[in-house]
Design a protein around this motif. Structure first.
Motif, mmCIF file in Angstrom:
data_model
loop_
_atom_site.group_PDB
_atom_site.id
_atom_site.type_symbol
_atom_site.label_atom_id
_atom_site.label_comp_id
_atom_site.label_asym_id
_atom_site.label_seq_id
_atom_site.Cartn_x
_atom_site.Cartn_y
_atom_site.Cartn_z
ATOM 1 N N GLN A 195 0.100 -3.433 3.813
ATOM 2 C CA GLN A 195 0.899 -4.326 4.515
ATOM 3 C C GLN A 195 2.381 -3.803 5.084
ATOM 4 O O GLN A 195 2.698 -5.141 6.181
ATOM 5 C CB GLN A 195 1.124 -5.306 3.033
ATOM 6 N N ALA A 196 2.607 -3.139 4.569
ATOM 7 C CA ALA A 196 3.925 -3.032 5.388
ATOM 8 C C ALA A 196 3.753 -1.834 6.749
ATOM 9 O O ALA A 196 3.911 -2.246 7.728
ATOM 10 C CB ALA A 196 5.073 -1.168 4.811
ATOM 11 N N LEU A 197 2.245 -1.093 6.626
ATOM 12 C CA LEU A 197 2.322 -0.914 8.253
ATOM 13 C C LEU A 197 1.016 -1.637 9.013
ATOM 14 O O LEU A 197 1.933 -1.360 10.174
ATOM 15 C CB LEU A 197 0.865 0.148 7.895
ATOM 16 N N ARG A 198 1.064 -3.002 8.968
ATOM 17 C CA ARG A 198 0.269 -3.901 9.665
ATOM 18 C C ARG A 198 1.972 -4.735 10.367
ATOM 19 O O ARG A 198 1.517 -4.856 11.782
ATOM 20 C CB ARG A 198 0.167 -4.879 8.309
ATOM 21 N N GLN A 199 3.084 -4.898 9.373
ATOM 22 C CA GLN A 199 4.065 -5.408 10.095
ATOM 23 C C GLN A 199 4.547 -5.003 10.791
ATOM 24 O O GLN A 199 5.004 -5.097 11.931
ATOM 25 C CB GLN A 199 4.855 -6.050 8.793
#
Length: 204
Positions: free
Chosen positions: A88-92
């Motif tokens: 989720q952090a990398l997607r953001q």
């Protein structure tokens, strides 16, 4: 502002001026038709100054944000909010970065075409990509307590970075990126769960 602050601002401005001059010349005439002296002259600095800022040579001028991008990937993993998964952090991060590039850089398509059609740049990009993947995999392993070189960490790093390439040119790029990272998030959650024993007493 301190003298150190002035020097850092001047250094950053020179670095950016060289990168901008190089890209403009490369897009106008092609990578192989432009030499480092011409780039230095366009940015109004010496060739020695150019190599001081870009010691790896002409290819590095095209990827002037290499170190910043790698640092951002590591920071996204290390400093993510409580409760947010690594995918989720990398997607953001990657979604915001891609959205910013599309909104603010009208030369993005030409830049990507330059890389795709220039063997030296493709090779430099491949090496840079591998460095980023390894740094990201190491950050994921350190954050989760998994051993360095863990295959799941390497796979997550690889496919997270590859996601941006997979959605390139799609009309629904941002929703496609979300779909890819939803898949990565589900897979990562399953990978990091403690395995359950299926053995029964006396069973075979």
């Amino acid at each position: 502002m301190t003298e150190t602050g002035r020097r850092e601002r001047k250094k950053a401005a020179t670095h950016q001026a060289l990168a901008d001059a190089a890209l403009e010349l490369f897009l106008e005439r092609g990578y192989d038709a432009v030499g480092v002296r011409e780039i230095a002259d366009t940015a109004d600095v010496s060739v020695a100054t150019l190599f001081k800022h870009f010691p790896d040579g002409k290819e590095a001028l095209v990827f002037d944000q290499d170190a910043d991008h790698e640092a951002a990937l590591v920071t996204a993993v290390r400093d993510r909010p409580t409760g947010q998964s690594i995918p989720q952090a990398l997607r953001q991060l990657l979604r915001d970065e891609r959205s910013r590039q599309v909104r603010t850089d009208p030369r993005l398509a030409d830049f990507l075409r330059l890389i795709d059609t220039t063997p030296a740049l493709r090779e430099h990009f491949r090496r840079m990509w591998l460095r980023h993947e390894n740094a990201l995999a190491a950050a994921i392993a350190a954050d989760t307590g998994l051993p360095e070189g863990d295959a799941a960490c390497q796979a997550l790093a690889h496919f997270a970075l590859e996601a941006v390439t997979l959605v390139r040119g799609r009309d629904d790029a941002e929703s496609a990126l979300d779909q890819i990272f939803a898949l990565l998030d589900a897979g990562w959650a399953g990978t990091t769960k403690k395995p359950r024993s299926t053995a029964t007493p006396g069973g075979s």
